[in-house]
Write a protein that holds these residues in place. Sequence first.
Motif, PDB file in Angstrom:
ATOM      1  N   ARG B  47       0.829  -1.212   0.000  1.00 39.90           N
ATOM      2  CA  ARG B  47       0.000   0.000   0.000  1.00 39.90           C
ATOM      3  C   ARG B  47       0.859   1.257   0.000  1.00 39.90           C
ATOM      4  N   GLU B  48       1.969   1.181   0.696  1.00 39.72           N
ATOM      5  CA  GLU B  48       2.864   2.347   0.684  1.00 39.72           C
ATOM      6  C   GLU B  48       3.310   2.592  -0.754  1.00 39.72           C
ATOM      7  N   LEU B  49       3.682   1.526  -1.426  1.00 40.17           N
ATOM      8  CA  LEU B  49       4.103   1.655  -2.828  1.00 40.17           C
ATOM      9  C   LEU B  49       2.945   2.158  -3.701  1.00 40.17           C
ATOM     10  N   ALA B  50       1.768   1.553  -3.497  1.00 35.83           N
ATOM     11  CA  ALA B  50       0.612   1.909  -4.333  1.00 35.83           C
ATOM     12  C   ALA B  50       0.175   3.356  -4.109  1.00 35.83           C
ATOM     13  N   GLY B  51       0.626   3.948  -3.023  1.00 37.00           N
ATOM     14  CA  GLY B  51       0.279   5.342  -2.747  1.00 37.00           C
ATOM     15  C   GLY B  51       1.217   6.331  -3.426  1.00 37.00           C
ATOM     16  N   ARG B  52       2.277   5.835  -4.046  1.00 37.26           N
ATOM     17  CA  ARG B  52       3.241   6.756  -4.672  1.00 37.26           C
ATOM     18  C   ARG B  52       2.757   7.245  -6.034  1.00 37.26           C
ATOM     19  N   PRO B  53       2.962   8.513  -6.313  1.00 36.11           N
ATOM     20  CA  PRO B  53       2.518   9.073  -7.597  1.00 36.11           C
ATOM     21  C   PRO B  53       3.101   8.340  -8.803  1.00 36.11           C
ATOM     22  N   GLU B  54       4.289   7.762  -8.659  1.00 32.77           N
ATOM     23  CA  GLU B  54       4.933   7.086  -9.802  1.00 32.77           C
ATOM     24  C   GLU B  54       4.069   5.972 -10.383  1.00 32.77           C
ATOM     25  N   VAL B  55       3.243   5.347  -9.546  1.00 31.48           N
ATOM     26  CA  VAL B  55       2.469   4.212 -10.051  1.00 31.48           C
ATOM     27  C   VAL B  55       0.995   4.553 -10.287  1.00 31.48           C
ATOM     28  N   HIS B  56       0.651   5.804 -10.079  1.00 30.94           N
ATOM     29  CA  HIS B  56      -0.768   6.154 -10.218  1.00 30.94           C
ATOM     30  C   HIS B  56      -1.194   6.272 -11.671  1.00 30.94           C
ATOM     31  N   LYS B  57      -2.429   5.962 -11.886  1.00 30.77           N
ATOM     32  CA  LYS B  57      -3.030   6.163 -13.202  1.00 30.77           C
ATOM     33  C   LYS B  57      -3.192   7.666 -13.431  1.00 30.77           C
ATOM     34  N   ILE B  58      -2.817   8.114 -14.593  1.00 32.41           N
ATOM     35  CA  ILE B  58      -3.104   9.490 -14.984  1.00 32.41           C
ATOM     36  C   ILE B  58      -4.288   9.432 -15.939  1.00 32.41           C
ATOM     37  N   GLU B  59      -5.362  10.110 -15.591  1.00 32.98           N
ATOM     38  CA  GLU B  59      -6.567  10.046 -16.414  1.00 32.98           C
ATOM     39  C   GLU B  59      -6.394  10.894 -17.672  1.00 32.98           C
ATOM     40  N   GLY B  60      -7.032  10.457 -18.735  1.00 27.31           N
ATOM     41  CA  GLY B  60      -7.051  11.266 -19.950  1.00 27.31           C
ATOM     42  C   GLY B  60      -5.858  11.051 -20.867  1.00 27.31           C
ATOM     43  N   LEU B  61      -4.966  10.155 -20.488  1.00 25.95           N
ATOM     44  CA  LEU B  61      -3.879   9.828 -21.409  1.00 25.95           C
ATOM     45  C   LEU B  61      -4.447   9.126 -22.642  1.00 25.95           C
ATOM     46  N   THR B  62      -3.743   9.244 -23.752  1.00 28.14           N
ATOM     47  CA  THR B  62      -4.116   8.400 -24.881  1.00 28.14           C
ATOM     48  C   THR B  62      -3.738   6.978 -24.530  1.00 28.14           C
ATOM     49  N   SER B  63      -4.310   6.071 -25.268  1.00 27.50           N
ATOM     50  CA  SER B  63      -4.010   4.665 -25.051  1.00 27.50           C
ATOM     51  C   SER B  63      -2.497   4.400 -25.187  1.00 27.50           C
ATOM     52  N   ALA B  64      -1.858   5.011 -26.177  1.00 33.02           N
ATOM     53  CA  ALA B  64      -0.413   4.793 -26.376  1.00 33.02           C
ATOM     54  C   ALA B  64       0.384   5.326 -25.185  1.00 33.02           C
ATOM     55  N   GLU B  65       0.000   6.491 -24.686  1.00 34.39           N
ATOM     56  CA  GLU B  65       0.697   7.070 -23.527  1.00 34.39           C
ATOM     57  C   GLU B  65       0.509   6.210 -22.280  1.00 34.39           C
ATOM     58  N   HIS B  66      -0.725   5.742 -22.114  1.00 36.51           N
ATOM     59  CA  HIS B  66      -1.023   4.937 -20.934  1.00 36.51           C
ATOM     60  C   HIS B  66      -0.248   3.611 -20.973  1.00 36.51           C
ATOM     61  N   ARG B  67      -0.193   3.017 -22.158  1.00 36.43           N
ATOM     62  CA  ARG B  67       0.557   1.768 -22.301  1.00 36.43           C
ATOM     63  C   ARG B  67       2.032   1.983 -21.965  1.00 36.43           C
ATOM     64  N   SER B  68       2.552   3.050 -22.489  1.00 32.01           N
ATOM     65  CA  SER B  68       3.968   3.311 -22.281  1.00 32.01           C
ATOM     66  C   SER B  68       4.254   3.564 -20.790  1.00 32.01           C
ATOM     67  N   ARG B  69       3.345   4.295 -20.152  1.00 30.93           N
ATOM     68  CA  ARG B  69       3.507   4.560 -18.729  1.00 30.93           C
ATOM     69  C   ARG B  69       3.483   3.263 -17.919  1.00 30.93           C
ATOM     70  N   CYS B  70       2.539   2.389 -18.233  1.00 29.66           N
ATOM     71  CA  CYS B  70       2.448   1.121 -17.501  1.00 29.66           C
ATOM     72  C   CYS B  70       3.702   0.268 -17.720  1.00 29.66           C
ATOM     73  N   PHE B  71       4.189   0.279 -18.946  1.00 25.20           N
ATOM     74  CA  PHE B  71       5.404  -0.485 -19.220  1.00 25.20           C
ATOM     75  C   PHE B  71       6.550   0.004 -18.336  1.00 25.20           C
ATOM     76  N   ASP B  72       6.712   1.304 -18.282  1.00 21.93           N
ATOM     77  CA  ASP B  72       7.762   1.865 -17.429  1.00 21.93           C
ATOM     78  C   ASP B  72       7.527   1.527 -15.955  1.00 21.93           C
ATOM     79  N   GLN B  73       6.259   1.533 -15.571  1.00 22.77           N
ATOM     80  CA  GLN B  73       5.941   1.236 -14.172  1.00 22.77           C
ATOM     81  C   GLN B  73       6.331  -0.199 -13.801  1.00 22.77           C
ATOM     82  N   LEU B  74       6.284  -1.121 -14.759  1.00 25.24           N
ATOM     83  CA  LEU B  74       6.702  -2.498 -14.447  1.00 25.24           C
ATOM     84  C   LEU B  74       8.177  -2.500 -14.028  1.00 25.24           C
ATOM     85  N   HIS B  75       8.980  -1.705 -14.733  1.00 25.70           N
ATOM     86  CA  HIS B  75      10.388  -1.588 -14.334  1.00 25.70           C
ATOM     87  C   HIS B  75      10.504  -0.994 -12.929  1.00 25.70           C
TER      88      HIS B  75
END
Lengths: 715, 715
Positions: B47-75
């Motif tokens: 939960r501490e991790l899930a509370g960090r802005p780095e892993v939060h969903k940003i609303e309104g991204l395009t699908s390509a931006e959101h995918r890229s963000r999630c990929f980076d978040q896996l790292h």
Amino acid sequence: MTQTAAALRREVPAAGTITDNDAAVLDPAVLGELLLGKWASVRRTARELAGRPEVHKIEGLTSAEHRSRCFDQLHYLVKNQAVHRAFPTSLGGHDDHGGNVAGFEELVVADPSLQIKAGVQWGLFGAAVLHLGTEEHHEAWLPGIMNMEIPGCFAMTETGHGSDVASIATTAVYSPEDESFTLNTPFRAAWKDYIGNAAVDGRAAVVFAQLITLGVNHGVHAFYVELRDADGAFLPGIGGEDDGLKGGLNGIDNGRLHFENVRVPRTHLLNRYGSVAPDGTYSSPIASPGRRFFTMLGTLVQGRVSLDGAAVAVSKLALKTAITYASERRQFNASSDLSEEVILDYQRHQRRLLPRLAATYAASFAHEELLEKFDGVFSGTSDTDADRQDLETLAAAYKPLSTWLALDTLQECREACGGAGFLTENRFTSLRADMDVYATFEGDNNVLLQLVAKRLLTDYAREFKGMDFGVLARYAVSQAAGRTVHRSGLRRVVQTVVDTGSEKKSAIALRDEATQHGLLSDRVGTMVAELAGALRGAGTLPQAKAAALFNEHQHELIETARAHAELLQWEAFTAALHRVEEPGTRQVLTWLRDLFGLCLLERNLAWYLMNGRLSSQRARTLTPYINRLLAKLRPHALDLVEAFGYGPEHLRAAIATGAEKQRQDEADAHARAVRASSGSPIEEKTLLARQAEQAKTRGKSSPRKARQVPEKSSA
Amino acid sequence: MTQTAAALRREVPAAGTITDNDAAVLDPAVLGELLLGKWASVRRTARELAGRPEVHKIEGLTSAEHRSRCFDQLHYLVKNQAVHRAFPTSLGGHDDHGGNVAGFEELVVADPSLQIKAGVQWGLFGAAVLHLGTEEHHEAWLPGIMNMEIPGCFAMTETGHGSDVASIATTAVYSPEDESFTLNTPFRAAWKDYIGNAAVDGRAAVVFAQLITLGVNHGVHAFYVELRDADGAFLPGIGGEDDGLKGGLNGIDNGRLHFENVRVPRTHLLNRYGSVAPDGTYSSPIASPGRRFFTMLGTLVQGRVSLDGAAVAVSKLALKTAITYASERRQFNASSDLSEEVILDYQRHQRRLLPRLAATYAASFAHEELLEKFDGVFSGTSDTDADRQDLETLAAAYKPLSTWLALDTLQECREACGGAGFLTENRFTSLRADMDVYATFEGDNNVLLQLVAKRLLTDYAREFKGMDFGVLARYAVSQAAGRTVHRSGLRRVVQTVVDTGSEKKSAIALRDEATQHGLLSDRVGTMVAELAGALRGAGTLPQAKAAALFNEHQHELIETARAHAELLQWEAFTAALHRVEEPGTRQVLTWLRDLFGLCLLERNLAWYLMNGRLSSQRARTLTPYINRLLAKLRPHALDLVEAFGYGPEHLRAAIATGAEKQRQDEADAHARAVRASSGSPIEEKTLLARQAEQAKTRGKSSPRKARQVPEKSSA
């Protein structure tokens, strides 16, 4: 009938034992005409327009792009004369109120954002000027509103007050010195909020505010207020912000507005129901402030009417897509090794889709009655106080049911199509996201149902004026007083049938029309009478105690309203059915109406049992009978959705184009080719079955036994 | 306890008459610890991790931006050691299966796309290599999978076969000549579909295909297949396409894959449960292909377990936001002219939120038991065949209930917050869009419930081996044979209480724990027995007839499974409750459990009445008693959601930050200031009330009378 539909229907096996009756075939053309209703021609024109790519939603646009597209589409609607039917003939309209709403609601199939943005411009902003303004207002502003020179807002709701309009806090204080009103937003909670066209496009607005003149608050009135200059900048004293992203309807620029000492000329008060003279004297043709308030709001009932219609249209789209897919998609081969079942042949799948199909028919016929009532009032042909009250009550009863039905239907259809249902290209998720807010705007559904319940109680009290409520309640419960409470139902209820479990009455089958009606109306009548008994004397209690008593029955109140609304839908369905002369169509439609009625009984079965209206014995027959009805209706499912009259240009769902059938056929052809090339006999077996058989002959059992295993799949 | 929560709670009036019992106060800290369960420490870290802005969903991204963000978040997850708990200690993991799932499911509060994309990489792709592969596979690929050098896919589902994995049509034919398998997609319906990571990121995949060697099909097996080169281009013979936009989870690049003569080395068969020797000889430690298939799929049950947990977490978020808002938001002033009601004080609002709160508690405690069962099996401490079957059954029972509950709760909360609920900033709509597909992936909910029902029938048959089913059914119905069928319930059911309506038994209150349990378990037992009776002899019928008989009872079958799952949830809730020693907390939690149990009875009341389990008299007391429970629980609602342990960094909803309270306070302060400046006496009246009063003194009635009018508003 489309070729695909015809081809598929032939593949459908007849359900159960065939009797003359069971062999009924419905004529989708006959049924389609019935569904189109009084404004069939307007609907055809509107659907042709709604089928054009120019007005379709493009998925995946950014919010800014979608807004801009919808804005342009409004101009396209003007150019195509799609939105002026309600306006005065003198200004280029047709004074056609019913037709106007019928045309508007069909826009939803193109893009719900477009429907609502058009609704804001012409159905709310324009209609407010039309209905709350007077002739000079019409001449000054309606032409520009009609042709989109003045994009505008309907600024009623405030952040702090959604459903309670009477409590809005924006003030308009009149000053005789300069003959103007000064608009002010006293605090943050009084900002206008969720206002369509406010974030970007609105040049003007009809603003609702407490009218205060000579130190007296005369309640909520509407003012025509300029918002932005030609460059789109806010005029002095006006501010606002964007509501930002929403769960759906992102083609509309909803926003917030606030006012600081904004001067509005005296003549910009839309003064049909209340005027202020230059010296500040207030006058109104309606003496009672309460009645005046309701009259002003009442002119805006068309919003609810058109949401009701749009919700019905969307349910139709969803069911047409899901039922088409369910008639093509195969999964699991329970009944044969040779081919898999079409998923609509599964009982559970029928249970998921067909009762919602029945409810959609009910809602559609009910909406048509509502629209006729609306047209009667607004055209002036049936415009008594009672008519207006009935219209308000009907709209408040139907809009909650149909908007909830649309959400529920979209979700069930989406799940019934599995992963494919979740792809945006099949539109369930997109439509659901857009329709979500229909449940709370133009009147929160729960609040609307409370209004309906109060009306039922008022009618009940009026009927028994001067009598003691407690006595009445007992009387009603024991006598099944359904008869007494259906003023607002627009027609009287026939004698209730009470199933006491006696042998004689037990002969009345549940599928009997009069029995269904009796049971449904008895429930409403009894619930109203019980409520009236429980709330008896509330008027004489101190305010806090009365409120507490009322609150203790709030849930019951809303459930009563829902029962009433469902009864009215059942009646509308039945009335429509009686107009069908073609026997096959009438037969199938009767089964569908029965399904609707019996599912209502099933959902409220506990009530019927607890109140002695059905014996346990009778009640036990209900679910099996519904299951038989499902099997009877299943072969007609494709015809029933074809009658909705929506074509591929409206559905625009990849899985409803026959693509699934093509895939199934290809898989089958492949299997045949493999068999042919491997020289195996012309048995109707798939490649995999053959392979499995080979495995078997080698003394190993086939993995086909391991069937009906759910996927562990792909995320 | 947050300050806001404490402050608000003090404002809440006590409900009804106060007795010692009713004055119970719960301790959110005690309850919070209970909810955190066995893996409290992992959950806190996650939960501490899930509370960090780095892993939060940003609303309104395009699908390509959101995918890229999630990929980076896996790292980012790799870097923060958040996702390796299940992997072998030898490779840097912790061999901690329960803790791994607990940690995974908390990711959903950051972004469901992130949870699922991580689930694809480590929970499906990685877990398949781990559980279906052998040591050399682990060494070759797990390090790269763990550190994201090899982003991969879990390629099981095909366009033509979702829930029926055994029927997939992709083939892997072994050739002894070059010791390799050749993968082929025979037709369009056999394309792999909805595969996470397939559209863009996947470099490799575990592909499920029919393994054919020496002309024999040995059924579905898993192969490790390279998909793309270092530049991201498909390797020869491999093709695919993007699934495009989805209703949610657009941070994941779902796609389709197909294979044309793709060579896969023999050693890339993940051969823990089935091997092919160089000469093509097939061997397996599990002789039965059916059992082998189930065993292979069984290792992947953790997907369902973590979806169950994620769904519970999302329900908690939604309820915390909606209940916080409902405790601050005021609307209508029914009970006093001076101030408006907080909306949670309305009975209907309580009815909408509190039963869902109770169900969320039940699902949470049930999930914790499931997780412990899962950990027992995967850690090897309780890993018998029976344990594995129980685990499968429990996961198949709970995942449908919790995922549907999450969708239902999100929607009700969204509507309960009105227009504000529809704004993306308050997250209901976004979470709902993402959670939608949880109802159909990793096993369609309806299909899963059928599996549960079949297990119940199997247990039942085993218990009465050799006996005649018809006799049994009658026996069971009359004797309430709940006792006999709860093997899969993991605990035995106590003696059923049958309420015959007799005076003596009537003394047993519905709130009595044993009564609730008896009624719930009696229903399950009876339904199973009736089903068994109805399906008796199906095994001896020809296949088509047996399938038809089965289909006629499919709806019943699924409802039986649901009843069983609800009973298990009730039992898990009760077991958790018994572990609470702190009396206040235990008291409040007991009311909540009662609410859960009684709402189940209310929903199925018709069954209890028809089957003589409850008298009409008793049944009538149920709804009023539920209403009293709601009023009792209302003052504890904020504590109950506070115990969930989610902070503002998890909620991230503008309306749950106290902004609404601030707006209300400001409105109030404004009214006070106006009164002060106008020199009126220090009465507790708002500006508008004062204005209304002025109107009254001038002989006009106030527009305040026109209250409880729903909005006609703003679209």
